[in-house]
Write a protein that holds these residues in place. Sequence first.
Motif, mmCIF file in Angstrom:
data_model
loop_
_atom_site.group_PDB
_atom_site.id
_atom_site.type_symbol
_atom_site.label_atom_id
_atom_site.label_comp_id
_atom_site.label_asym_id
_atom_site.label_seq_id
_atom_site.Cartn_x
_atom_site.Cartn_y
_atom_site.Cartn_z
ATOM 1 N N SER A 40 -14.430 25.423 -6.983
ATOM 2 C CA SER A 40 -13.654 26.503 -7.690
ATOM 3 C C SER A 40 -12.097 26.467 -7.449
ATOM 4 O O SER A 40 -11.592 25.769 -6.337
ATOM 5 N N ARG A 41 -11.324 26.982 -8.496
ATOM 6 C CA ARG A 41 -10.085 26.739 -8.372
ATOM 7 C C ARG A 41 -9.709 27.482 -6.875
ATOM 8 O O ARG A 41 -8.657 27.085 -6.110
ATOM 9 N N THR A 42 -10.246 28.690 -6.628
ATOM 10 C CA THR A 42 -9.809 29.498 -5.421
ATOM 11 C C THR A 42 -9.972 28.684 -4.102
ATOM 12 O O THR A 42 -9.423 28.780 -3.222
ATOM 13 N N VAL A 43 -11.296 27.835 -4.239
ATOM 14 C CA VAL A 43 -11.396 27.189 -2.993
ATOM 15 C C VAL A 43 -10.508 25.900 -3.005
ATOM 16 O O VAL A 43 -10.149 25.571 -1.691
ATOM 17 N N LEU A 208 -30.356 22.123 -1.019
ATOM 18 C CA LEU A 208 -29.562 23.220 -0.505
ATOM 19 C C LEU A 208 -28.693 23.952 -1.535
ATOM 20 O O LEU A 208 -27.802 22.853 -2.014
ATOM 21 N N GLY A 209 -28.600 24.917 -1.926
ATOM 22 C CA GLY A 209 -27.857 25.597 -2.736
ATOM 23 C C GLY A 209 -28.712 25.827 -4.354
ATOM 24 O O GLY A 209 -28.056 26.483 -5.139
ATOM 25 N N GLN A 210 -29.484 24.811 -4.516
ATOM 26 C CA GLN A 210 -30.153 25.043 -5.953
ATOM 27 C C GLN A 210 -31.728 25.649 -5.607
ATOM 28 O O GLN A 210 -32.600 25.743 -6.693
ATOM 29 N N VAL A 211 -32.220 25.293 -4.419
ATOM 30 C CA VAL A 211 -33.789 25.852 -3.936
ATOM 31 C C VAL A 211 -33.657 26.971 -3.093
ATOM 32 O O VAL A 211 -33.155 26.543 -2.031
ATOM 33 N N ASP A 212 -34.187 28.002 -3.369
ATOM 34 C CA ASP A 212 -34.153 28.919 -1.951
ATOM 35 C C ASP A 212 -35.516 28.733 -1.167
ATOM 36 O O ASP A 212 -36.616 28.598 -1.632
ATOM 37 N N PHE A 213 -34.921 28.500 0.055
ATOM 38 C CA PHE A 213 -36.115 28.053 1.078
ATOM 39 C C PHE A 213 -36.011 28.705 2.343
ATOM 40 O O PHE A 213 -34.766 29.089 2.667
ATOM 41 N N ASP A 214 -36.822 28.619 3.411
ATOM 42 C CA ASP A 214 -36.849 29.266 4.609
ATOM 43 C C ASP A 214 -37.599 27.749 5.298
ATOM 44 O O ASP A 214 -38.707 27.580 5.259
ATOM 45 N N LEU A 215 -36.893 27.389 6.471
ATOM 46 C CA LEU A 215 -37.101 25.957 7.046
ATOM 47 C C LEU A 215 -38.423 26.501 7.780
ATOM 48 O O LEU A 215 -39.260 25.750 7.861
ATOM 49 N N LYS A 216 -38.339 27.820 8.434
ATOM 50 C CA LYS A 216 -39.481 27.780 9.283
ATOM 51 C C LYS A 216 -40.676 28.307 8.592
ATOM 52 O O LYS A 216 -41.969 27.744 9.012
ATOM 53 N N LYS A 217 -40.502 28.804 7.386
ATOM 54 C CA LYS A 217 -41.697 28.927 6.557
ATOM 55 C C LYS A 217 -42.303 27.627 5.840
ATOM 56 O O LYS A 217 -43.645 27.553 5.953
ATOM 57 N N GLY A 232 -20.768 23.983 -3.018
ATOM 58 C CA GLY A 232 -19.291 24.004 -3.587
ATOM 59 C C GLY A 232 -18.480 23.678 -2.823
ATOM 60 O O GLY A 232 -17.224 24.000 -2.857
ATOM 61 N N GLY A 233 -18.592 23.134 -1.360
ATOM 62 C CA GLY A 233 -17.701 22.853 -0.318
ATOM 63 C C GLY A 233 -17.007 21.433 -0.625
ATOM 64 O O GLY A 233 -17.299 20.846 -1.739
ATOM 65 N N PRO A 234 -15.894 21.083 0.007
ATOM 66 C CA PRO A 234 -15.183 20.139 0.191
ATOM 67 C C PRO A 234 -16.012 18.882 0.372
ATOM 68 O O PRO A 234 -17.090 18.887 1.089
ATOM 69 N N LEU A 235 -15.366 17.610 -0.067
ATOM 70 C CA LEU A 235 -16.199 16.578 0.488
ATOM 71 C C LEU A 235 -16.417 16.136 1.716
ATOM 72 O O LEU A 235 -15.348 16.606 2.573
ATOM 73 N N ALA A 236 -17.368 15.509 2.462
ATOM 74 C CA ALA A 236 -17.568 14.845 3.579
ATOM 75 C C ALA A 236 -17.804 16.179 4.646
ATOM 76 O O ALA A 236 -17.363 16.253 5.812
ATOM 77 N N LEU A 237 -18.797 17.128 4.242
ATOM 78 C CA LEU A 237 -19.203 18.009 5.139
ATOM 79 C C LEU A 237 -20.813 18.208 5.058
ATOM 80 O O LEU A 237 -21.414 18.234 3.933
ATOM 81 N N GLY A 238 -21.293 18.068 6.011
ATOM 82 C CA GLY A 238 -23.005 18.258 6.261
ATOM 83 C C GLY A 238 -23.197 18.667 7.438
ATOM 84 O O GLY A 238 -22.352 19.231 8.397
ATOM 85 N N GLU A 286 -18.758 32.680 0.629
ATOM 86 C CA GLU A 286 -18.472 34.002 0.167
ATOM 87 C C GLU A 286 -18.804 33.811 -1.506
ATOM 88 O O GLU A 286 -19.389 34.708 -2.130
ATOM 89 N N GLU A 287 -18.360 32.755 -2.026
ATOM 90 C CA GLU A 287 -18.390 32.640 -3.419
ATOM 91 C C GLU A 287 -20.038 32.232 -3.796
ATOM 92 O O GLU A 287 -20.572 32.899 -4.695
ATOM 93 N N HIS A 288 -20.551 31.708 -2.914
ATOM 94 C CA HIS A 288 -22.058 31.183 -3.172
ATOM 95 C C HIS A 288 -22.850 32.463 -2.892
ATOM 96 O O HIS A 288 -23.768 32.774 -3.969
ATOM 97 N N ARG A 289 -22.547 33.322 -2.195
ATOM 98 C CA ARG A 289 -23.409 34.685 -1.861
ATOM 99 C C ARG A 289 -23.135 35.553 -3.231
ATOM 100 O O ARG A 289 -23.970 36.201 -3.784
ATOM 101 N N ALA A 290 -21.773 35.693 -3.562
ATOM 102 C CA ALA A 290 -21.604 36.635 -4.879
ATOM 103 C C ALA A 290 -22.170 36.275 -5.996
ATOM 104 O O ALA A 290 -22.427 37.045 -6.714
ATOM 105 N N LEU A 291 -22.319 34.887 -6.180
ATOM 106 C CA LEU A 291 -23.321 34.420 -7.494
ATOM 107 C C LEU A 291 -24.704 34.742 -7.569
ATOM 108 O O LEU A 291 -25.220 34.857 -8.435
ATOM 109 N N GLY A 292 -25.124 34.825 -6.183
ATOM 110 C CA GLY A 292 -26.310 35.232 -6.264
ATOM 111 C C GLY A 292 -27.085 34.252 -5.170
ATOM 112 O O GLY A 292 -28.401 34.251 -4.987
#
Length: 395
Positions: A40-43, A208-217, A232-238, A286-292
């Motif tokens: 996003s622009r703010t990011v 991650l980010g498009q499927v809601d899951f719980d690793l333990k489950k 939606g983060g910058p490149l080269a992050l994992g 924060e933006e990820h959570r705000a969107l749902g």
Amino acid sequence: MPENTLRAHDEAFWETFVGRYDVDPNGPLNLENGYFGRMSRTVVEEYQRNIEFVNRGNSVYVRQHFDRDHGEAIRQQVAQLIHASPTGVALANSAGDALQTLIRNYNGLKPGDQVLICDLEYASVKSAMRWLARQRGVQVIELVHPYPASFESLVGTYRQAFIRYPRLKLMALTYVNHLTGLVMPVQAIAETAREFGVDIILDGAHALGQVDFDLKKLGIEFAGFNLQKWIGGPLALGFLYIAPQRLADIDPDMDEDHYPATDVRSRTPHSTPNIPALLTLPLVFEEHRALGGASAKGARLCHLRDLWVSAVRDVPGIEVMTPQDQRLYCGITAMRFTAQADQQAMADRLLNEHGIFTVVRHTSVGPCIRITPGLITLASDIERLTAALINLSRM
């Protein structure tokens, strides 16, 4: 109707949402959002501020303050994405790096054991598992899943492999396949693998980010993810995840000793990370959570996917290659023009004649065109896509 479904269909909201992003006004319609996500622009603005901040503070900030003041808090927020303990999370440069680290440092193999991959794994995961064969004296078993896939066939293929190859100890498993968008029934496969004593290393890059899951489950104890696709983060992050009770089963990376052997961070190569990018993550989350979160993003992406698939699924000359079972798909879906052998030529026509950018992927049953809407894709964009696909199918 659930709230996330209502939001997914609310075109007025998403038209407003698009305004949060900068897009090349002269570029094509991008339906190849699976490579990496747009910030996003703010990011972007926050990222730039962090570059300037770290550049000013330089090694004084990085050596004396980052780990103590910010690094651990970021790791805790990353762990929240997968509903896991931060003691199981170590940051990495990408999902590929994380997965290769887990594979090469898995210490539960001896000569004569078997490891398992399938035709749907990412290329670097396949090559890492084949590397094990040369380095550890193990045998690589390679499966090809039946096409078209079904929930039962996917689980059944693994069960048959576990029975046929009793020396299997480790397998790779991709949650959301990068070729066609097929979503693997991870929980059912993990339950079956556990019956036969087979460990799983999960590739969660596209999940991650498009499927809601719980690793333990899900029953997953080893996994790798990135933060640049649907988060939606910058490149080269994992990051990688190791269930705390299984830490001893993954060796410190090449005897890495910057952290004690009881710390999961010793399982990744030590280097100077992209600290400005890491400092940007709190705003990204924060933006990820705000969107749902993933459930809201996934609902929107699936809605867009359903719009074009429902419009072309029965069109002569078009084959949708991803199953229609809602358990087995997300926003990514692949198709091919059945009257044309050269799918790359058809993707080129989509771009050159209709201004729509997609990507060709090669599967065990031939090439396909992968279509991946993004969060700034609108229903009107999908209408443009369907018109183009139908037009090209008639030629």
